[in-house]
Enzyme design. Structure first.
Site, mmCIF file in Angstrom:
data_model
loop_
_atom_site.group_PDB
_atom_site.id
_atom_site.type_symbol
_atom_site.label_atom_id
_atom_site.label_comp_id
_atom_site.label_asym_id
_atom_site.label_seq_id
_atom_site.Cartn_x
_atom_site.Cartn_y
_atom_site.Cartn_z
ATOM 1 N N GLU A 18 0.623 -1.432 -0.113
ATOM 2 C CA GLU A 18 0.046 -0.075 -0.119
ATOM 3 C C GLU A 18 0.890 1.339 -0.133
ATOM 4 O O GLU A 18 0.838 2.042 1.014
ATOM 5 C CB GLU A 18 -0.918 -0.036 1.212
ATOM 6 N N GLU A 66 -5.705 -8.089 -0.274
ATOM 7 C CA GLU A 66 -6.380 -7.953 1.166
ATOM 8 C C GLU A 66 -7.813 -7.595 0.875
ATOM 9 O O GLU A 66 -8.020 -6.866 -0.052
ATOM 10 C CB GLU A 66 -5.698 -6.585 1.940
HETATM 11 O O1 IFM Z 1 -4.551 -3.496 8.897
HETATM 12 C C1 IFM Z 1 -4.634 -2.815 7.626
HETATM 13 C C2 IFM Z 1 -3.204 -3.373 6.911
HETATM 14 O O2 IFM Z 1 -2.267 -3.097 7.570
HETATM 15 C C3 IFM Z 1 -3.297 -2.670 5.585
HETATM 16 N N1 IFM Z 1 -4.523 -2.806 4.479
HETATM 17 C C4 IFM Z 1 -5.673 -2.412 5.429
HETATM 18 C C5 IFM Z 1 -5.522 -3.250 7.000
HETATM 19 C C6 IFM Z 1 -6.945 -2.866 7.586
HETATM 20 O O3 IFM Z 1 -6.950 -1.276 7.433
#
Ligand code: IFM
Length: 451
Positions: free
Chosen positions: A177, A362
């Site tokens: 990210e 994710e």
């Molecule tokens: O917990 C985070 C993760 O570290 C990165 N992506 C989003 C998740 C939820 O906020």
């Protein structure tokens, strides 16, 4: 595992609804689960950010977290027993190189080797992410992502890790990210290092991608394959029908969704964002695009929510604001908008990754469940997973090369500035005793995809 109060909800899909090579997995990150006080791990900017009152809920931090550092074998058993194929984990830079450069912490490298070998012994595919946010404090002191030298520091860190476990991971990603690493942390100030400075932001947005390109080069040089980039996307829609909101939503989309894809896949940044950021960019930034655009093998998409965007009424870049949307929300107030996942998969495939494998690296939701006890009924999470998997199936039917779905997260963990209250896990963690208890969603998943 017996649980009298478990939900009877079932997932609507099974493994048979997917291509044979489709992988179901779950994801975590080092700082959120391991416990940064163990195993000779160095200080990171998340330790110092969290030590500053007001930056995280209840001044909570990742010093113990889920104590995955010691409980990793139990955690891998939970992944295997659920029937999941793959596990996306991250490597802590501060654990491997406590000062960020030079000296390597042997205990740290040993830990990741044990972890990867433990996955292989259990038949779980290791998906490694090199950086999921805990920058060693000494590098932060030298400007962190604002300092161009970080590309060299990250390349060196990549080499140390790749030399040890690069031969055993199924896939590797450089970063998790980049929007969060740069914009959220240097412009909005919500995450470490907590800055609110546009020049710092523009530099970070570029240096992250430069470091990504250098890291890809190092891994390729060592013969590693299956290297990707993991980005997060937020579906941006105008809050109303005004031209101002339309323009604000487009710019929001450019900053959040098009900047990093543009650098990596098109060797260019979006013009509408550059119009505001160019004065703050590092000199001669465009000369770095050949490094930044080094070919990758796959794109990782992290997707959670949408945003309704409007103008903030000023003419100062970026001049965007948002309003609360009408849809059902998770415990973090994030609107549940599954269609956005279909949008990003098909849009990124068409405009950027162009046929490369796409991994949904994710997706998941926060709930506020009790911090102790054995009630682990989470029907909302089961519905959330169903709705998003349906969108993946739609994307596959439309011809998109989606290869996997990773649920965030294996277990409840340290949700950064939000502390330990928002629970994202398939497995409940009692943060007093560190006992793990699979939730109803874990059981439903096991029934749907278990081998
Ligand atoms: O917990 C985070 C993760 O570290 C990165 N992506 C989003 C998740 C939820 O906020």
């Amino acid at each position: 595992m017996a649980n009298a109060q478990i939900s009877r909800e079932k997932l609507q899909f099974t493994r048979d609804d997917f291509p044979d090579d489709f992988e179901f997995g779950t994801a975590t990150s080092s700082y959120q689960i391991e416990g940064s006080s163990y195993g000779g791990c160095g200080s990171s900017h998340w330790d110092t950010f969290a030590a500053t009152p007001g930056n995280t809920k209840n001044t909570e931090n990742g010093s113990i977290a889920c104590d995955h550092y010691h409980k990793w074998a139990e955690d891998l058993d939970l992944i295997r027993d659920c029937g999941l194929d793959s596990y996306r984990f991250s490597v802590s830079w501060a654990r491997v190189m406590p000062e960020g450069r030079g000296k390597v912490n042997a205990e740290g490298l040993d830990f990741y080797e044990r972890l990867v070998d433990g996955m292989l012994e259990r038949g779980i595919n290791p998906y490694m992410t090199l950086y999921h946010w805990e920058l060693p404090s000494e590098l932060s002191d030298m400007g962190g992502w604002q300092n161009r030298d970080i590309a060299d520091w990250f390349a060196d860190f990549t080499e140390v890790v790749a030399n040890r476990i690069g031969d055993r991971v199924k896939a590797s990603a450089t970063f998790n990210e980049p929007w969060c690493i740069s914009w959220l942390s240097h412009f909005l100030g919500h995450h470490a290092p907590g800055l609110r400075d546009i020049r710092a932001t523009a530099n970070a947005m570029h240096h992250i991608l430069l470091a990504h390109g250098r890291s890809v080069g190092v891994m390729r040089g060592l013969g590693m394959k299956n290297i990707g980039a993991v980005m997060n996307f937020e579906f941006s829609q105008p809050a109303d029908e005004s031209p101002e909101s339309a323009a604000a939503a487009k710019l929001y989309d450019g900053i959040y969704n098009r900047w990093f894809l543009g650098g990596v896949f098109n060797k260019a940044y979006p013009e509408d964002v550059l119009a505001g950021l160019e004065p703050y960019m590092p000199k001669n930034y465009e000369k770095d695009f050949d490094i930044i655009g080094a070919p990758v093998d796959w794109l990782g998409i992290n997707y959670y929510t949408r945003k309704l965007v409007k103008s903030d009424g000023t003419t100062t870049f970026p001049g965007v604001d948002s309003v609360e949307g009408p849809l059902a929300k998770t415990a973090l107030g994030w609107e549940i908008y599954p269609e956005g996942l279909h949008h990003f998969i098909t849009w990124a495939d068409k405009n950027y990754s162009k046929g490369l494998p796409i991994h949904v690296t994710e997706n998941g939701m926060a709930s506020m469940e009790p911090t102790t006890g054995t009630i682990v009924d989470d029907p909302d999470r089961i519905a959330f997973i169903d709705q998003h998997v349906t969108q993946i199936q739609r994307a596959i039917a439309d011809g998109a090369p989606v290869k996997s779905y990773f649920i965030w997260s294996l277990m409840d963990n340290f949700e950064w500035a939000e502390g330990y209250d928002p629970r994202f896990g398939l497995v409940h963690v009692d943060f007093e005793t560190l006992k793990r208890t699979p939730k109803a969603s874990w059981h439903a998943l096991k029934e749907a995809i278990g081998k």
